[in-house]
Design a protein around this motif. Structure first.
Motif: not given
Length: 323
Positions: A88-89, A98-100, A123-127, A154-157
């Protein structure tokens, strides 16, 4: 599954420190407390697998045999979750996108692994995105249109709990999409995913696979567990009736959408714990993440105002202390 805590896990509520004793905390005490809170959180999540009728529990255990011992499972999970924080960092620092995608039959374990991936992340980065059935307006749009607003910056998963592959699965099998629409989807989706890759999005696709017998067992667990009955829908029950149709649809989907730019990865899901660990470990292996610079964090001194007096609030504002 049993819910007893390990004997070395502190569970007693700490008593107040007498005024005459030193107030500086021992770092080891803080670490033990944090570990206890972490295990409590994990046990709370694991309870979802424990509340079964005795009969169903006996059948389930007989069908599965031994799984990973709980201490080993938690140790591995915590280690992998620590690596997810590093990932994440790295994503944030380098502004990666990133999309999974998590696909699979109903009750295959998609939600369980998504929960463990996001459990300790920002949760602000990974949703997580789990879209409902399309509205009448959305049904008239370009098929991929309602998924595009949820793609990462940018900077999100972004973790998709089901995705645009609904068209090749449930929509096709249940008759919500005609064969011409399905064929158009198969022609469009490879180019759509290549567009995502060209835009800088790292796309990962997982299919969670369970056997016929395992899905039947998990549905029975949901039927007999009041805490899980909300997970059952008429659509889920129809998936049991149409098992073979779903199998044929899945096989064609994997064959026609497994492209070099975004291949499918199949996760054997009959053993939930192993499936979670294997999936997280594999996801981490796909990224060349490494430690990134961090600003040194120091706790500033508290500013004391001798004239400040804390107001006494009326008791009715407080939540009742029932526990």
């Amino acid at each position: 599954m049993p819910t007893d805590r390990p004997t070395d896990t502190p569970t007693d509520t700490p008593t107040e420190t007498p005024a005459e004793t030193p107030t500086d905390p021992d770092p080891r005490d803080w670490l033990e407390t944090e570990l206890a809170d972490t295990l409590d959180e994990d046990y709370e999540i694991e309870l979802e697998d424990a509340v079964l009728s005795m009969k169903i529990r006996e059948i389930y255990r007989a069908a599965h045999g031994p799984t990973i011992p709980r201490p080993e499972y938690f140790k591995s999970l915590l280690r992998l979750q620590a690596e997810l924080i590093r990932l994440q960092d790295w994503v944030v620092y380098h502004r990666k996108k990133v999309v999974v995608i998590f696909e699979g039959r109903d009750s295959a374990g998609k939600g369980g692994v998504i929960k463990r991936i996001s459990q300790r992340l920002n949760p602000r980065v990974v949703r997580t995105v789990a879209l409902p059935a399309p509205s009448d307006r959305e049904k008239t749009q370009w098929y991929f249109q309602r998924y595009v607003p949820h793609l990462p910056a940018g900077g999100e998963i972004v973790l998709f709990d089901r995705s645009w592959y609904n068209r090749a699965g449930v929509e096709r099998v249940m008759g919500f999409a005609g064969e011409d629409e399905v064929e158009q989807f198969f022609e469009d989706v490879p180019e759509f995913e290549r567009m995502l890759r060209r835009s800088g999005i790292h796309l990962v696709k997982y299919w969670f696979s369970v056997t016929d017998e395992e899905q039947q067992m998990r549905f029975l667990m949901r039927i007999h567990d009041p805490l899980k009955q909300w997970k059952l829908s008429p659509m889920d029950l129809q998936s049991r009736v149409r098992w073979e149709q779903y199998t044929k649809a899945k096989e064609e989907m994997l064959a026609r959408t497994n492209i070099p730019e975004s291949p499918w990865y199949i996760v054997p899901g009959n053993d939930k714990k192993r499936a979670r660990l294997n999936c997280i470990d594999h996801l981490l292996s796909l990224f060349p993440y490494e430690d990134v610079p961090h600003e040194e964090v120091e706790l500033p001194d508290r500013v004391f105002n001798p004239d400040y007096e804390r107001a006494v609030l009326p008791p009715e504002l407080y939540v009742p202390s029932k526990y």
